[in-house]
Design a protein around this motif. Structure first.
Motif, PDB file in Angstrom:
ATOM      1  N   PRO A   3      40.520  32.118  39.302  1.00 26.11           N
ATOM      2  CA  PRO A   3      40.642  32.553  40.696  1.00 26.11           C
ATOM      3  C   PRO A   3      41.258  33.952  40.772  1.00 26.11           C
ATOM      4  O   PRO A   3      42.132  34.308  39.977  1.00 26.11           O
ATOM      5  CB  PRO A   3      41.578  31.496  41.305  1.00 26.11           C
ATOM      6  CG  PRO A   3      41.385  30.283  40.440  1.00 26.11           C
ATOM      7  CD  PRO A   3      41.175  30.824  39.060  1.00 26.11           C
ATOM      8  N   GLY A   4      40.795  34.755  41.707  1.00 31.01           N
ATOM      9  CA  GLY A   4      41.270  36.120  41.838  1.00 31.01           C
ATOM     10  C   GLY A   4      40.449  37.131  41.086  1.00 31.01           C
ATOM     11  O   GLY A   4      40.717  38.328  41.158  1.00 31.01           O
ATOM     12  N   SER A   5      39.446  36.675  40.348  1.00 33.32           N
ATOM     13  CA  SER A   5      38.581  37.583  39.610  1.00 33.32           C
ATOM     14  C   SER A   5      37.533  38.196  40.531  1.00 33.32           C
ATOM     15  O   SER A   5      37.211  37.658  41.591  1.00 33.32           O
ATOM     16  CB  SER A   5      37.885  36.838  38.464  1.00 33.32           C
ATOM     17  OG  SER A   5      38.816  36.254  37.576  1.00 33.32           O
TER      18      SER A   5
ATOM     19  N   PRO B  28      28.300  32.105  42.048  1.00 37.05           N
ATOM     20  CA  PRO B  28      28.807  31.228  40.987  1.00 37.05           C
ATOM     21  C   PRO B  28      30.071  30.474  41.335  1.00 37.05           C
ATOM     22  O   PRO B  28      30.312  29.388  40.815  1.00 37.05           O
ATOM     23  CB  PRO B  28      29.055  32.199  39.825  1.00 37.05           C
ATOM     24  CG  PRO B  28      29.351  33.502  40.493  1.00 37.05           C
ATOM     25  CD  PRO B  28      28.517  33.532  41.746  1.00 37.05           C
ATOM     26  N   LEU B  29      30.909  31.056  42.218  1.00 40.40           N
ATOM     27  CA  LEU B  29      32.197  30.452  42.534  1.00 40.40           C
ATOM     28  C   LEU B  29      32.546  30.718  43.994  1.00 40.40           C
ATOM     29  O   LEU B  29      32.083  31.699  44.590  1.00 40.40           O
ATOM     30  CB  LEU B  29      33.306  31.041  41.646  1.00 40.40           C
ATOM     31  CG  LEU B  29      33.121  30.904  40.136  1.00 40.40           C
ATOM     32  CD1 LEU B  29      33.636  32.146  39.433  1.00 40.40           C
ATOM     33  CD2 LEU B  29      33.842  29.676  39.628  1.00 40.40           C
TER      34      LEU B  29
ATOM     35  N   ALA C  60      38.652  30.088  43.918  1.00 42.71           N
ATOM     36  CA  ALA C  60      38.791  28.776  43.272  1.00 42.71           C
ATOM     37  C   ALA C  60      38.077  28.798  41.933  1.00 42.71           C
ATOM     38  O   ALA C  60      37.135  29.569  41.730  1.00 42.71           O
ATOM     39  CB  ALA C  60      38.219  27.665  44.159  1.00 42.71           C
ATOM     40  N   ALA C  61      38.538  27.952  41.030  1.00 44.39           N
ATOM     41  CA  ALA C  61      37.859  27.796  39.748  1.00 44.39           C
ATOM     42  C   ALA C  61      36.557  27.029  39.961  1.00 44.39           C
ATOM     43  O   ALA C  61      36.320  26.465  41.035  1.00 44.39           O
ATOM     44  CB  ALA C  61      38.754  27.055  38.767  1.00 44.39           C
ATOM     45  N   ALA C  62      35.723  27.002  38.914  1.00 47.23           N
ATOM     46  CA  ALA C  62      34.424  26.349  39.036  1.00 47.23           C
ATOM     47  C   ALA C  62      34.558  24.890  39.431  1.00 47.23           C
ATOM     48  O   ALA C  62      33.789  24.370  40.241  1.00 47.23           O
ATOM     49  CB  ALA C  62      33.651  26.475  37.723  1.00 47.23           C
TER      50      ALA C  62
END
Length: 797
Positions: free
Chosen positions: A310-312, A323-324, A372-374
């Motif tokens: 997260p944050g990328s 993708p996310l 959020a993560a995947a």
């Protein structure tokens, strides 16, 4: 108007009762999944506030703040497409592992695994996912070697899975297995043919072909029957083994061979059909891209989506799937969000707007900052919900499971009594009695009966998810089919939830701008639509406002605090009345606004009314048509709001709602729900995901509106409508009723078939292979009927 955590930091007192519920609406904090009194929200979902702030204030706190036939299902048994099924074995373990067990496709195998692992030290709980053939083990063990060995002792092989989010590929039957099964079938048919030509089932030619058929294709079933016997487990393999061995002992060699062959075919066909239900889940899982273009060191590199934190910053080009989950930082485009909301019309997005994993980018290149993560995206949670929804069995499934657990041993005992009693009474010869009893054993297999519900439910849940209806399992699905009254929150549900200030009336020594400054100071820390309206009006006039101190809220009344050194309160007419400020001038202004269908926020200083801020909210354009659709389905509609009755009646007149109640506190709404239920109605409560927790929890079914952006709705709602389309309420009820009809037909077909063949067996009119063939045929019929629901959700007419 502070979040509880903010109140603590500022030294403020905690909310009293539902203190953040100034419109009579309880508001859960989506970060804690509690309502403002700390109650855990279980079946509850969100709801909304009230146009009159119900200051009547109604603040809606939108907090952002070695099964040798691979893939074969078990024909006949407590069948298990209903997975996953959880079995508690003790105190919870600290770790969890996922094991793929190809042979585990129904409760028959699950019971064997439970016996093998139930007494093992360190194993805390087991959860069975029969569709994907995955066993979740919660444990406190250094490794899983002991678990795998115990599973191997009951004839199954376990392979540990490392990627929890990846779909499990089910291996297809081997070419060698297919040839062996085909040869087994030819040998069984040859045995039947020789017996028919010779007129004797006991001839050496017929027996030799039958034995060859059994050796080629029946050994796996007989082996499993032996395991069932050795573990004292009454299952389908045990029953089939007894029937086959019994047939051989009385010289019915062709029958024995044909029974085993047909049973093997049944497993293959059922596995193929059950895989269709699994395909619906895999189709959802395939919507999320496996890789993402990640910004790293000034360059764009392709990385697995599961590794992006997260944050990328990620880049999404035209035609690609997001993708996310994240928010657009640069670029503009339109996105097809059908995987999330079921609505295929593109939605325009610009910097600051949220985008969801799985949605399709249109024509522009955008850069997204992930939030959020995947495994934490909205799409991932939708997939998990459909994947694991069957953990909570529907009432019908629980009844069928209990019925099947009684039915099988009862038929077994009846068959034994028939085999002994009829020859002793002189009604049948021993040969005929034993043969007919063996037919009854085959009838004792409850395959079609048990498989009828789970396949239907899985298909219905998967198709609903693709339509933007997230249904949390079979129980809410069955409840939705029985709904005959729907209660609506008003603001944000029947209305757009974006009220505007339509006027400011000064009643004392302050002008309009000063009134707005003070009101904005009190509302500065709230995200409720009415507070936003006040702040927007103040900003539009170029006003600045002081920092309010000692801010506190009163449920269903309003908010108070210090601003510019003055002790002020902003709230409803109820608050003005309680503070003794309801004079003739204020009463006249409130009456005028009520007749106009507008809400009113009163600014008070002690017993003196300083002024009135008029607010109004627009009714959703689709609301009247959506309510007419519900009426066509025979569903009564009720509005429950904290706003004054005049405003509520105005909205009711515009929407065509049947029954409308205003001026309600949270406990009043709860009482209305209870009153409807006591009249025999099954009640649903519809909200927008952030408040009305008590009423939503009490209703038979809680339904969240616009849940795609609400964590609390996704996690606490019984049903979540992923977008704000009211028309989908009728689609939900119509889909649930269609599912209920399919379930009834499936159960009726299965029971009628069993009853007919049981009667035929008693009169000697049914053979073993006929019974197996009928059981297989019935199973395929109910599976095919259930899978019709996977085609999609029909629009309510």
């Amino acid at each position: 108007m502070f979040h509880p955590a903010q109140r603590k930091r500022r030294g403020l007192a905690p909310h009293a009762g539902h203190a953040s519920c100034r419109g009579g609406e309880g508001k859960p904090d989506p970060r804690t999944k509690d309502d403002c009194c700390g109650h855990k929200l279980e079946a509850a979902l969100p709801a909304q506030p009230s146009a009159a702030h119900d200051h009547e204030h109604g603040h809606k706190h939108d907090h952002d703040h070695d099964h040798q036939h691979a893939g074969q299902a078990c024909s006949g048994h407590d069948h298990g497409a209903e997975a996953p099924r959880a079995v508690s074995l003790g105190e919870g373990g600290r770790q969890q592992a996922r094991l793929h067990i190809q042979a585990m496709d129904c409760p028959t195998e699950a019971k064997l695994i439970e016996k093998a692992l139930g007494g093992m030290t360190g194993v805390a709980a087991l959860e069975f996912n029969f569709i994907e053939r995955v066993l979740l083990v919660r444990h406190d063990l250094p490794n899983l070697d002991g678990v795998k060995q115990a599973i191997a002792k009951v004839g199954m092989k376990a392979v540990e899975l490392t990627d929890a989010s990846a779909p499990v590929e089910q291996p297809k039957a081997s070419r060698r297995g297919n040839w062996l099964l085909a040869l087994s079938g030819l040998a069984a048919a040859g045995s039947e043919g020789v017996a028919w030509l010779s007129g004797a089932d006991q001839g050496w030619g017929s027996a030799a072909l039958a034995l060859a058929s059994i050796l080629l294709g029946g050994i796996p079933t007989l082996k499993k029957g032996w395991i069932a016997l050795s573990t004292r487990t009454l299952n389908i393999h045990f029953l089939m083994s007894v029937a086959v061995i019994g047939a051989m002992l009385i010289g019915q060699w062709p029958e024995a061979a044909m029974v085993l062959f047909l049973f093997a075919i049944a497993e293959r066909l059922e596995a193929m059909s059950l895989a269709r239900a699994g395909e619906a889940v895999k189709a959802l899982m395939s919507l999320a891209p496996e890789t993402a273009w990640l910004q790293s060191g000034g360059e764009w590199v392709e990385r697995p989506a599961a590794e992006v934190a997260p944050g990328s910053r990620v880049r999404v080009r035209p035609g690609e799937r997001v993708p996310l989950d994240g928010r657009i930082d640069q670029g503009h485009s339109a996105f097809n969000e059908a995987p999330i909301t079921g609505e295929s019309l593109p939605v325009d997005k610009s910097p600051g707007d949220a985008v969801f994993a799985g949605s399709i980018n249109g024509s522009g290149v955008v850069e997204v900052l992930t939030t959020a993560a995947a495994n934490g995206s909205v799409l991932a949670r939708i997939i998990d919900t459909v994947r694991n929804a069957q953990a909570s069995k529907a009432p019908t499934q629980r009844f069928i499971d209990r019925f099947a657990s009684i039915y099988t041993p009862v038929v077994l005992v009846a068959a034994l009594l028939f085999a002994v009693a009829t020859p002793l009474l002189g009604w049948l010869s021993w040969h005929e009695a034993i043969y007919n009893a063996l037919v009854m054993l085959v009838i004792a297999c409850p395959c079609a009966l048990v498989i009828a519900t789970p396949v239907t439910v899985v298909s219905a849940l998967a198709s609903a998810a693709k339509h933007g209806l997230l249904i949390k399992g079979g129980a809410p699905l069955e409840t939705a089919a029985r709904i005959d009254a729907v209660c609506f929150d008003k603001t944000g549900t029947l209305t757009e939830g974006e009220p505007q200030v339509t006027g400011v009336v000064a009643l004392a020594d302050a002008d309009q701008d000063q009134l707005l400054r003070w009101a904005a100071a009190l509302d500065a820390h709230s995200t409720h639509p009415l507070a936003k309206a006040v702040l927007a009006a103040a900003s539009a006039r170029g006003l600045s406002w002081p920092e309010a101190e000692q801010v506190s809220e009163q449920a269903g009344r309003g908010v108070s605090g210090l601003a510019d050194g003055r002790k002020l309160a902003l709230g409803s007419s109820r608050l003005a009345r309680e503070q003794g400020a309801l004079n003739e001038a204020l009463q006249a202004e409130l009456s005028r606004l009520e007749l106009a269908g507008q809400g009113a926020l009163v600014l008070l200083e002690g017993e003196r009314a300083l002024g009135v801020i008029a607010v109004a909210d627009r009714v959703r354009a689709e609301a009247p048509a959506a309510l007419r659709q519900l009426a066509k389905l025979g569903v009564a509609t009720v509005m429950l709001s904290g706003d004054n009755q005049q405003v509520v009646q105005a909205v009711a007149a515009q929407t065509g709602i049947i029954e409308a109640h205003g001026g309600l506190l949270p406990e009043d709404k709860l009482e209305r729900i209870i009153r409807l239920q006591s009249s025999g109605k099954t009640v649903a409560m519809v909200g927008d995901g952030v408040n009305d927790a008590p009423a939503l929890a009490r209703a038979d079914l809680g339904i969240a509106m616009g849940a795609a952006g609400s964590d609390s709705a996704l996690e606490t709602a019984g049903v979540a409508l992923m977008d704000d389309k009211l028309a989908k309420l009728a689609d939900l009820i119509s889909h649930a009723r269609r599912t209920a009809q399919v379930l009834k037909v499936n159960i009726a077909v299965a029971l009628l078939t069993k009853l007919v063949f049981f009667a035929l067996a008693m009169f000697g009119l049914a053979s073993l292979w006929m019974a197996v063939f009928a059981d297989v045929g019935t199973s395929l019929v109910v599976i095919a009927n259930g899978l019709r629901l996977a085609r999609g959700v029909r629009k309510a007419e």
